[in-house]
Structures are given as structure tokens and as C-alpha cells.
Design a protein around this motif. Sequence first.
Motif, short mmCIF file in Angstrom:
data_model
loop_
_atom_site.label_atom_id
_atom_site.label_comp_id
_atom_site.label_asym_id
_atom_site.label_seq_id
_atom_site.Cartn_x
_atom_site.Cartn_y
_atom_site.Cartn_z
N ASN A 58 0.81 -1.23 0.00
CA ASN A 58 0.00 0.00 0.00
C ASN A 58 0.84 1.27 0.00
O ASN A 58 0.33 2.34 0.28
CB ASN A 58 -0.98 0.02 1.17
N GLY A 59 2.11 1.17 -0.28
CA GLY A 59 2.95 2.36 -0.39
C GLY A 59 3.16 3.09 0.91
O GLY A 59 3.40 4.30 0.92
N LEU A 60 3.06 2.39 2.04
CA LEU A 60 3.16 3.05 3.34
C LEU A 60 4.59 3.32 3.79
O LEU A 60 4.81 4.08 4.72
CB LEU A 60 2.44 2.21 4.40
N GLY A 61 5.58 2.69 3.17
CA GLY A 61 6.96 2.86 3.61
C GLY A 61 7.61 4.10 3.04
O GLY A 61 6.98 4.90 2.35
N ARG A 62 8.90 4.26 3.34
CA ARG A 62 9.69 5.37 2.80
C ARG A 62 10.89 4.78 2.10
O ARG A 62 11.54 3.87 2.61
CB ARG A 62 10.16 6.29 3.92
N SER A 63 11.20 5.31 0.93
CA SER A 63 12.35 4.86 0.16
C SER A 63 13.27 6.04 -0.07
O SER A 63 12.82 7.12 -0.45
CB SER A 63 11.90 4.26 -1.17
N ARG A 64 14.58 5.83 0.16
CA ARG A 64 15.54 6.93 0.04
C ARG A 64 16.89 6.41 -0.43
O ARG A 64 17.26 5.27 -0.20
CB ARG A 64 15.77 7.61 1.40
N MET A 65 17.66 7.33 -1.04
CA MET A 65 19.07 7.11 -1.32
C MET A 65 19.83 8.07 -0.41
O MET A 65 19.53 9.27 -0.39
CB MET A 65 19.39 7.39 -2.80
N ILE A 66 20.80 7.56 0.33
CA ILE A 66 21.51 8.35 1.33
C ILE A 66 23.00 8.43 0.97
O ILE A 66 23.62 7.42 0.65
CB ILE A 66 21.37 7.71 2.74
N ALA A 67 23.54 9.64 1.05
CA ALA A 67 24.97 9.86 0.81
C ALA A 67 25.45 10.93 1.78
O ALA A 67 24.68 11.80 2.18
CB ALA A 67 25.21 10.32 -0.62
N THR A 68 26.70 10.86 2.16
CA THR A 68 27.26 11.87 3.06
C THR A 68 28.66 12.27 2.60
O THR A 68 29.36 11.48 1.98
CB THR A 68 27.31 11.38 4.51
N GLU A 69 29.01 13.47 2.92
CA GLU A 69 30.37 13.95 2.69
C GLU A 69 31.13 14.04 4.01
O GLU A 69 32.32 14.30 4.02
CB GLU A 69 30.35 15.33 2.00
N GLU A 70 30.42 13.88 5.13
CA GLU A 70 31.07 13.93 6.44
C GLU A 70 31.82 12.63 6.69
O GLU A 70 31.38 11.57 6.25
CB GLU A 70 30.02 14.09 7.54
N ALA A 71 32.90 12.72 7.39
CA ALA A 71 33.69 11.53 7.71
C ALA A 71 33.59 11.24 9.20
O ALA A 71 33.35 12.13 10.02
CB ALA A 71 35.14 11.75 7.32
N ARG A 72 33.77 9.99 9.53
CA ARG A 72 33.88 9.55 10.91
C ARG A 72 35.08 8.62 10.98
O ARG A 72 35.28 7.81 10.08
CB ARG A 72 32.63 8.78 11.37
N ASP A 73 35.85 8.73 12.06
CA ASP A 73 36.98 7.85 12.29
C ASP A 73 36.50 6.72 13.19
O ASP A 73 36.18 6.95 14.36
CB ASP A 73 38.14 8.60 12.93
N TYR A 74 36.43 5.53 12.65
CA TYR A 74 35.91 4.39 13.42
C TYR A 74 36.68 4.18 14.72
O TYR A 74 36.11 3.68 15.70
CB TYR A 74 35.94 3.11 12.57
N LYS A 75 37.94 4.59 14.77
CA LYS A 75 38.76 4.38 15.96
C LYS A 75 38.20 5.12 17.17
O LYS A 75 38.38 4.68 18.31
CB LYS A 75 40.20 4.82 15.70
N GLU A 76 37.52 6.24 16.92
CA GLU A 76 36.94 7.01 18.03
C GLU A 76 35.80 6.26 18.71
O GLU A 76 35.43 6.59 19.84
CB GLU A 76 36.43 8.36 17.51
N PHE A 77 35.24 5.27 18.05
CA PHE A 77 34.07 4.56 18.57
C PHE A 77 34.35 3.07 18.76
O PHE A 77 33.43 2.26 18.84
CB PHE A 77 32.89 4.75 17.61
N THR A 78 35.63 2.72 18.83
CA THR A 78 36.04 1.31 18.91
C THR A 78 36.82 1.06 20.18
O THR A 78 37.64 1.88 20.59
CB THR A 78 36.94 0.96 17.69
N SER A 79 36.55 -0.08 20.80
CA SER A 79 37.35 -0.53 21.92
C SER A 79 37.85 -1.94 21.61
O SER A 79 37.21 -2.68 20.86
CB SER A 79 36.55 -0.53 23.22
N ASN A 80 38.99 -2.28 22.17
CA ASN A 80 39.54 -3.61 22.01
C ASN A 80 39.29 -4.38 23.29
O ASN A 80 39.87 -4.07 24.32
CB ASN A 80 41.05 -3.55 21.69
N ARG A 81 38.44 -5.38 23.22
CA ARG A 81 38.07 -6.14 24.40
C ARG A 81 38.90 -7.42 24.46
O ARG A 81 39.08 -8.10 23.46
CB ARG A 81 36.59 -6.45 24.37
N THR A 82 39.40 -7.69 25.63
CA THR A 82 40.18 -8.91 25.87
C THR A 82 39.64 -9.58 27.13
O THR A 82 38.81 -9.02 27.85
CB THR A 82 41.67 -8.58 26.06
N GLU A 83 40.17 -10.74 27.41
CA GLU A 83 39.77 -11.44 28.62
C GLU A 83 40.14 -10.65 29.86
O GLU A 83 39.40 -10.58 30.84
CB GLU A 83 40.44 -12.83 28.65
#
Length: 152
Positions: free
Chosen positions: A36-61
Motif C-alpha cells: 500500500n505504499g506506506l513505507g519510505r524509500s531513500r538514497m543516502i549519501a554523506t560527505e562527512e567523515a567519521r573515524d571508526y577508531k573514536e568509537f572502537t574498543s579492544n576487548r580482551t579477557e
Amino acid sequence: MKNILTIIFVIALGSTSWSQTFEYKTITVVESIIPNGLGRSRMIATEEARDYKEFTSNRTEEDDERNKSDRGDIRIRNFEETKLLNFFNVGGIRFQNIAANDAVVTSKINELANLGWELTFVNSGVESFSGETDSNGIFITRYIFKRLKTSI
């Protein structure tokens, strides 16, 4: 002299290929497959960057501390959002909508190609509508592009 020029040429050719670095860009297309066409359809693009290291932790025993990054720091508020049509309407699958979405996505791919981006990978997945008790349904495609990184 000829041998020296050949050696210089081979070294120069080899060193340029070793120094090539690429940058990557992801374009995500989310297309609704909700009846019934109730959803939303989009194409998404960004020029902003994120450094994955800022949001990553190294878990060990020994150190099992979970990542405590703030979701607000990860979120991107400035992005390009292109409206697309839903796969379904009241009458069912709307093939004209699929063709229209293909034209819009192809336009974006062509624009990126003109800017030096090369389509490298395409990955897609679906969470399909499974009847009256399921109101979910999306088809998602990620387009991964690369191009040579320019030296500044």
C-alpha cells in the motif's frame, strides 16, 4: 646508458604503483517493500567523515570494558537524502516505480563516475514483508565506490 634508463623507468613505474592510496565512499539505497505504499524509500549519501577508531574498543579477557561512545557523536546530521518511490502501491508491485528508482540511482552512479569514483562493490539484503502481522519490509543496497586519493 640504455640499461640505466631502463632501470630508472622500472623503479619509477614500480614506485608509483606502490604509493597509490584510495579513498572510499558508500551510497545506501533503502527501498520500501511494504504494501500500500506506506513505507519510505531513500538514497543516502554523506560527505562527512567519521573515524571508526573514536568509537572502537579492544576487548580482551583481561580488559572486558565495553565501548562507551556517545551515540550522538557517531550520528551524522548533514547528509544528502534523495527521495525514491516505494516498490508497492495499493495495486501491488509498481514496476514503473522500480524503473524510476533505477533511473535516479543510475544518475547518481554516473555523477560519481564523472567525479572519478569507480563502483567497486555492491551489496544488498532484504527484510521482507511476511504477511498481515508483519509491517516490516525493506530492500537495502550499498554501493561502494573508490578513487585515487589526491595528494595535497
